[in-house]
Enzyme design. Structure first.
Site, mmCIF file in Angstrom:
data_model
loop_
_atom_site.group_PDB
_atom_site.id
_atom_site.type_symbol
_atom_site.label_atom_id
_atom_site.label_comp_id
_atom_site.label_asym_id
_atom_site.label_seq_id
_atom_site.Cartn_x
_atom_site.Cartn_y
_atom_site.Cartn_z
ATOM 1 N N SER A 90 -70.757 17.495 75.629
ATOM 2 C CA SER A 90 -70.831 18.395 76.350
ATOM 3 C C SER A 90 -70.627 19.431 77.624
ATOM 4 O O SER A 90 -70.308 19.594 78.553
ATOM 5 C CB SER A 90 -69.011 18.581 75.825
ATOM 6 O OG SER A 90 -68.578 17.022 75.262
ATOM 7 N N LYS A 255 -70.300 26.618 79.667
ATOM 8 C CA LYS A 255 -69.584 24.765 78.801
ATOM 9 C C LYS A 255 -70.512 24.632 77.392
ATOM 10 O O LYS A 255 -71.061 24.749 77.797
ATOM 11 C CB LYS A 255 -70.508 24.097 80.330
ATOM 12 C CG LYS A 255 -70.196 22.738 79.957
ATOM 13 C CD LYS A 255 -68.265 22.897 79.925
ATOM 14 C CE LYS A 255 -67.624 21.235 79.203
ATOM 15 N NZ LYS A 255 -67.230 21.454 77.745
ATOM 16 N N THR A 256 -69.686 23.751 77.128
ATOM 17 C CA THR A 256 -70.476 24.051 75.546
ATOM 18 C C THR A 256 -70.052 22.935 75.418
ATOM 19 O O THR A 256 -69.867 21.563 75.962
ATOM 20 C CB THR A 256 -69.722 24.557 74.411
ATOM 21 O OG1 THR A 256 -68.019 23.480 75.074
ATOM 22 C CG2 THR A 256 -69.277 26.144 74.660
ATOM 23 N N GLY A 257 -70.940 22.179 74.307
ATOM 24 C CA GLY A 257 -71.133 20.846 73.383
ATOM 25 C C GLY A 257 -71.427 21.068 72.463
ATOM 26 O O GLY A 257 -71.718 21.528 71.984
#
Length: 313
Positions: A90, A255-257
């Protein structure tokens, strides 16, 4: 709320990273250090040595592969496995929202445009889309972008991809900003990629350079850069990662994933002197060597890596 009114309310809360007038359009007098095509050097430095010291230890402990790149505001680059392919998961949503902002700058989209959520948009993990669907309320493109970055709402990301023009148009955008990657799937299929594959994956060095270009380069207008920074700073699902041990008086936008065998993050971090660093950190296990310890501890691994490198920023 109108876009300009929103930005005026949030402007004072943001780190100062631009030169020139913040709200005068796309082509301002940014310093050469902040251009998207700036020269990245690979001069040995203490931070590079630290990455080479600590990251192999974490890799060996959890049978993992770790890719990390850090770029300072002056272009100095430190990296480990910087040209190997890691799942983006993501983190790509920050780039989707950035593409939307570029189209807004070109007057091809309007952040205030309202969209009706359809039942088919309610894919796995789409809490914001579900709320608007259940209430039978339209949602703005701005709200979709916010949900995509701050809550990682999958349905919102897919709707935005459609507004962009689909994967073909988005991949052209990625090419133009130098991301050197191909997105072959939307949510949730993009999360099924593996280390070493060449679709739905990215290399830390070009990925980080592209992040820097979007935040301090001349791709987006200053209004759009401020908006992107606002969304990244307001990320609501990243407290246990690089934010966990962030020193007092530092700032972060990220922003993480997450995938079944991976955890990753892209971030801009401002130290106590307001100096920005641009970071990509990818942690993954080969899909034939999963470890329960890794699955349970990958958030803390990422947090600890941050804690170890902060003294060098």
């Amino acid at each position: 709320m109108q876009r300009r009114h929103f930005l005026q309310k949030t402007l004072l809360a943001l780190p100062i990273i631009f030169s020139g007038n913040l709200l005068t359009g796309c082509k301002t007098n940014l310093s050469d250090d902040y251009l998207p095509d700036d020269k990245i050097t690979n001069n040995p430095n203490l931070l590079q040595n630290k990455l080479k010291e600590i990251l192999p230890i974490w890799e060996n402990k959890f049978n993992a592969k770790i890719g990390m790149t850090i770029i300072a505001d002056n272009g100095e680059l430190s990296s480990h496995r910087g040209n190997e392919y890691f799942p983006v998961n993501s983190t790509i949503k920050a780039f989707i929202a950035s593409h939307i902002l570029l189209l807004v700058d070109k007057e091809k989209l309007d952040l205030n445009e309202k969209i009706i959520i359809k039942e088919s948009d309610l894919i796995e993990y789409s809490p914001v889309c579900k709320k608007y669907f259940d209430e039978n309320k339209p949602i703005s493109i701005s709200e979709l972008c916010e949900a995509t970055i701050t809550l990682s709402d999958n349905g919102s990301a897919n709707i935005l991809l459609d507004k962009i023009g689909g994967l073909t148009a988005f991949n052209q955008f990625l090419k133009e900003i130098g991301a050197d990657m191909v997105l072959a799937n939307n949510e949730p299929l993009l999360n099924r990629s593996h280390y070493g594959e060449t679709s739905d994956t990215a290399k830390p060095i070009p990925y980080t350079k592209s992040l820097k270009a979007l935040i301090v380069g001349n791709i987006l207008s200053n209004q759009s850069k401020e908006q992107l920074i606002t969304w990244l700073i307001n990320d609501k699902v990243a407290d246990n990662l690089l934010r966990k041990y962030l020193p007092k008086n530092w700032r972060i936008g990220d922003k993480t994933g997450t995938g079944s065998e991976s955890k990753n993050i892209i971030a801009v971090i401002w130290n106590e002197n307001n100096k920005p660093y641009f970071i990509s950190l990818f942690i993954t296990q080969p899909h034939d060597g999963k470890s329960l310890d890794f699955k349970n501890q990958k958030d803390e691994i990422m947090a600890q890596i941050g804690k170890e490198i902060y003294p060098f920023l």
